[in-house]
Design a protein around this motif. Sequence first.
Motif, short mmCIF file in Angstrom:
data_model
loop_
_atom_site.label_atom_id
_atom_site.label_comp_id
_atom_site.label_asym_id
_atom_site.label_seq_id
_atom_site.Cartn_x
_atom_site.Cartn_y
_atom_site.Cartn_z
N UNK A 124 0.64 -1.21 0.01
CA UNK A 124 -0.05 -0.04 0.05
C UNK A 124 0.88 1.42 0.01
N UNK A 125 1.45 1.29 -1.08
CA UNK A 125 2.63 2.40 -1.26
C UNK A 125 2.19 3.81 -1.35
N UNK A 126 0.88 3.92 -1.71
CA UNK A 126 0.26 5.21 -1.97
C UNK A 126 0.95 6.17 -2.97
N UNK A 127 1.40 7.26 -2.48
CA UNK A 127 1.96 8.29 -3.39
C UNK A 127 3.27 8.03 -3.65
N UNK A 128 4.02 6.99 -2.90
CA UNK A 128 5.33 6.74 -2.96
C UNK A 128 6.28 7.67 -2.03
N UNK A 129 5.55 8.47 -1.08
CA UNK A 129 6.38 9.27 -0.33
C UNK A 129 7.34 8.52 0.57
N UNK A 130 6.92 7.37 1.12
CA UNK A 130 8.12 6.49 1.91
C UNK A 130 8.94 6.00 1.19
N UNK A 131 8.45 5.47 -0.08
CA UNK A 131 9.58 4.90 -1.05
C UNK A 131 10.64 6.13 -1.30
N UNK A 132 10.22 7.07 -1.67
CA UNK A 132 11.19 8.23 -2.17
C UNK A 132 12.21 8.64 -1.01
N UNK A 133 11.62 8.34 0.51
CA UNK A 133 12.42 9.01 1.68
C UNK A 133 13.44 7.68 1.83
N UNK A 136 3.44 -1.63 -4.09
CA UNK A 136 2.16 -2.17 -4.71
C UNK A 136 1.28 -1.49 -3.76
N UNK A 137 0.01 -1.40 -4.82
CA UNK A 137 -1.14 -0.38 -3.93
C UNK A 137 -2.38 -1.03 -4.78
N UNK A 138 -3.53 -1.14 -4.07
CA UNK A 138 -4.76 -1.44 -4.76
C UNK A 138 -5.48 -0.23 -5.70
N UNK A 139 -4.94 0.86 -5.33
CA UNK A 139 -5.31 2.24 -6.03
C UNK A 139 -4.62 2.50 -7.25
N UNK A 140 -5.12 2.47 -8.58
CA UNK A 140 -4.43 2.95 -9.60
C UNK A 140 -4.21 4.43 -9.47
N UNK A 141 -5.07 5.13 -8.89
CA UNK A 141 -4.98 6.56 -8.50
C UNK A 141 -3.68 7.05 -7.86
N UNK A 147 13.09 4.72 -10.43
CA UNK A 147 13.64 4.50 -9.08
C UNK A 147 13.15 3.38 -8.33
N UNK A 148 11.95 2.76 -8.60
CA UNK A 148 11.03 1.77 -7.99
C UNK A 148 10.13 1.16 -8.96
N UNK A 149 10.06 -0.36 -8.63
CA UNK A 149 9.22 -1.19 -9.48
C UNK A 149 7.85 -1.14 -8.93
N UNK A 150 6.91 -0.49 -9.47
CA UNK A 150 5.38 -0.37 -8.64
C UNK A 150 4.39 -1.34 -9.63
N UNK A 151 3.54 -1.79 -8.86
CA UNK A 151 2.27 -2.54 -9.47
C UNK A 151 1.03 -2.66 -8.75
N UNK A 152 0.08 -2.61 -9.40
CA UNK A 152 -1.33 -2.62 -8.79
C UNK A 152 -1.49 -4.09 -8.36
#
Length: 213
Positions: free
Chosen positions: A52-61, A74-79, A91-96
Amino acid sequence: MTHTADHGALMDQVYRHQRRFYDVTRKYYLLGRDHLIDRMDVQPGQRVLEVACGTGRNLAAIKRRYPQAQLFGLDISEQMLLSARAKLGPGAALAKADACAFDPRALFGVVAFDHIVMSYSLSMIPDWQGALDEAFSHLAPGGTVHIVDFGDQAGLPRWFRRGLLAWLAKFHVTPRWTLPAEMARHVSGAEVRQAALYRGYTVYGTLTRRSVA
């Protein structure tokens, strides 16, 4: 529509517009996220997944703090993933995906992770115990699930707790008062550490999978 699709659609509806100012507003009450990141001790080349990475704020940090880490989200929200992709780029591999049932090999081509972050996500996932179990199952030996979420507010005034609950309900957020007990339930397969922060506003904890002898 499946339960997973229902929840994904709900999260897309909630965050379609909120994602644009999410990071600015949440910094005032999603406390303890940087506390978690500072204590992760990510070694060069280790794999870090945020559920549930959301906007990516934590991954950026995490990328700033541990620049040689391999990042996944990963996150369940495409938005929400729209914002995360814009923020993180390559910088990161992301997936729904659903936090309660995901296949790392199919999503990312990897089998397990050295660190899995669950930051204020369990309070938004209906089957939060299932999500905790799922995350733990994808740890490499010696790997750690890092958790931060709303605590029991034990050291804060009752009016504050009532007001917070009413506010969070508007965003389909439900603090998990039994989270410390659920973390301890994994003790047979994990080393469990946990602490209350900010007078109980936040619970922080780790589940570390014991290495194979």
